[in-house]
Design a protein around this motif. Structure first.
Motif, PDB file in Angstrom:
ATOM      1  N   ARG A  59       2.337   1.645  -3.425  1.00 26.54           N
ATOM      2  CA  ARG A  59       1.321   2.118  -4.373  1.00 26.54           C
ATOM      3  C   ARG A  59       1.058   3.609  -4.177  1.00 26.54           C
ATOM      4  N   GLN A  60       1.001   4.069  -2.925  1.00 28.99           N
ATOM      5  CA  GLN A  60       0.778   5.491  -2.667  1.00 28.99           C
ATOM      6  C   GLN A  60       1.955   6.332  -3.164  1.00 28.99           C
ATOM      7  N   LYS A  61       3.154   5.839  -2.965  1.00 31.20           N
ATOM      8  CA  LYS A  61       4.318   6.575  -3.460  1.00 31.20           C
ATOM      9  C   LYS A  61       4.285   6.690  -4.984  1.00 31.20           C
ATOM     10  N   GLU A 119       1.555   6.700  -6.831  1.00 29.61           N
ATOM     11  CA  GLU A 119       0.497   7.668  -7.144  1.00 29.61           C
ATOM     12  C   GLU A 119       0.984   9.098  -6.939  1.00 29.61           C
ATOM     13  N   ILE A 120       1.711   9.323  -5.858  1.00 26.74           N
ATOM     14  CA  ILE A 120       2.238  10.661  -5.583  1.00 26.74           C
ATOM     15  C   ILE A 120       3.216  11.062  -6.685  1.00 26.74           C
ATOM     16  N   THR A 177      -8.519   4.698   2.452  1.00 25.01           N
ATOM     17  CA  THR A 177      -8.857   3.289   2.290  1.00 25.01           C
ATOM     18  C   THR A 177     -10.080   2.962   3.127  1.00 25.01           C
ATOM     19  N   THR A 213      -4.514  14.034  -3.672  1.00 24.55           N
ATOM     20  CA  THR A 213      -4.814  12.651  -4.048  1.00 24.55           C
ATOM     21  C   THR A 213      -4.758  11.723  -2.848  1.00 24.55           C
ATOM     22  N   THR A 214      -3.850  11.994  -1.926  1.00 26.28           N
ATOM     23  CA  THR A 214      -3.753  11.096  -0.767  1.00 26.28           C
ATOM     24  C   THR A 214      -4.903  11.311   0.192  1.00 26.28           C
ATOM     25  N   ARG A 215      -5.388  12.533   0.305  1.00 21.81           N
ATOM     26  CA  ARG A 215      -6.488  12.787   1.239  1.00 21.81           C
ATOM     27  C   ARG A 215      -7.834  12.426   0.641  1.00 21.81           C
ATOM     28  N   TYR A 235       0.173  16.465  -4.711  1.00 17.08           N
ATOM     29  CA  TYR A 235       0.095  15.071  -4.268  1.00 17.08           C
ATOM     30  C   TYR A 235      -0.736  14.923  -2.999  1.00 17.08           C
ATOM     31  N   GLU A 263       0.842  -1.210   0.000  1.00 17.04           N
ATOM     32  CA  GLU A 263       0.000   0.000   0.000  1.00 17.04           C
ATOM     33  C   GLU A 263       0.870   1.249   0.000  1.00 17.04           C
ATOM     34  N   LYS A 264       1.925   1.266   0.812  1.00 15.55           N
ATOM     35  CA  LYS A 264       2.825   2.415   0.835  1.00 15.55           C
ATOM     36  C   LYS A 264       3.509   2.597  -0.517  1.00 15.55           C
TER      37      LYS A 264
END
Length: 186
Positions: A113-115, A117-118, A137, A131-133, A128, A110-111
């Protein structure tokens, strides 16, 4: 030979009759020791006697209990049961460790994948953080709703204009500052 007489020749020195000097000094020493350490010696001898009794009972009880075939079978069964319990606990521990490793792997994925995406959002020129906020999940969303509690309409404990230093609290005791100036000593 029976007519022979043995006489000691003294050269004019008279001596007192001989007594056993060693036994009298020993009796004096023993008497002195008993008078100084008598109670201690009595206590030590009593403890020594009790210790000897205890050890003799213990020795006799150990010699009377001889290992039998039934005891050997009982010991073997106990050891097998302990081994089975150890194996069961080890299997449970291994299962828990595998579950923990799987959760760790999922969190790392998950980390990662988030990196990614950022990085992609930064390459496109977007912020960035948005998108994270914007995409929490499902686990985080359920945890955040459980953590937020609606505020109930409670009456405040004291009014908004309350100040304990003014003395307007309604109680008979109020704080008053002391007098300024020197003390009135004479």
């Amino acid at each position: 030979m029976e007519d022979v007489e043995v006489t000691d020749v003294h050269d004019g020195v008279e001596t007192a009759p001989l007594t056993n000097q060693d036994l009298s000094s020993v009796s004096l020493t023993v008497g002195e020791l008993l008078s100084q350490y008598g109670w201690y010696l009595l206590a030590v001898s009593a403890l020594l006697y009790l210790l000897i009794l205890h050890l003799s009972k213990r020795r006799s009880s150990h010699s009377s209990t001889q290992p039998t075939l039934q005891d050997a079978a009982l010991v073997a069964r106990r050891q097998e049961a302990m081994e089975a319990a150890r194996m069961k606990m080890q299997q449970e521990l291994n299962a828990k460790a595998e579950i923990f490793r799987e959760k760790q792997r999922q969190q790392e994925e998950e980390k990662r994948r988030q990196k990614i995406e950022i990085w992609e959002s930064m390459q496109q020129g977007r912020s960035y953080r948005a998108t994270t906020r914007s995409a929490p999940t499902t686990e985080e969303a359920s945890a955040s709703t459980a953590a937020l509690k609606p505020k109930s309409n409670k009456k405040p404990l004291r009014s908004a204009d309350y100040n304990p230093l003014t003395g307007q609290g309604g109680s008979s005791c109020s704080w008053r500052p002391g007098r300024r100036g020197p003390s009135s000593g004479g």
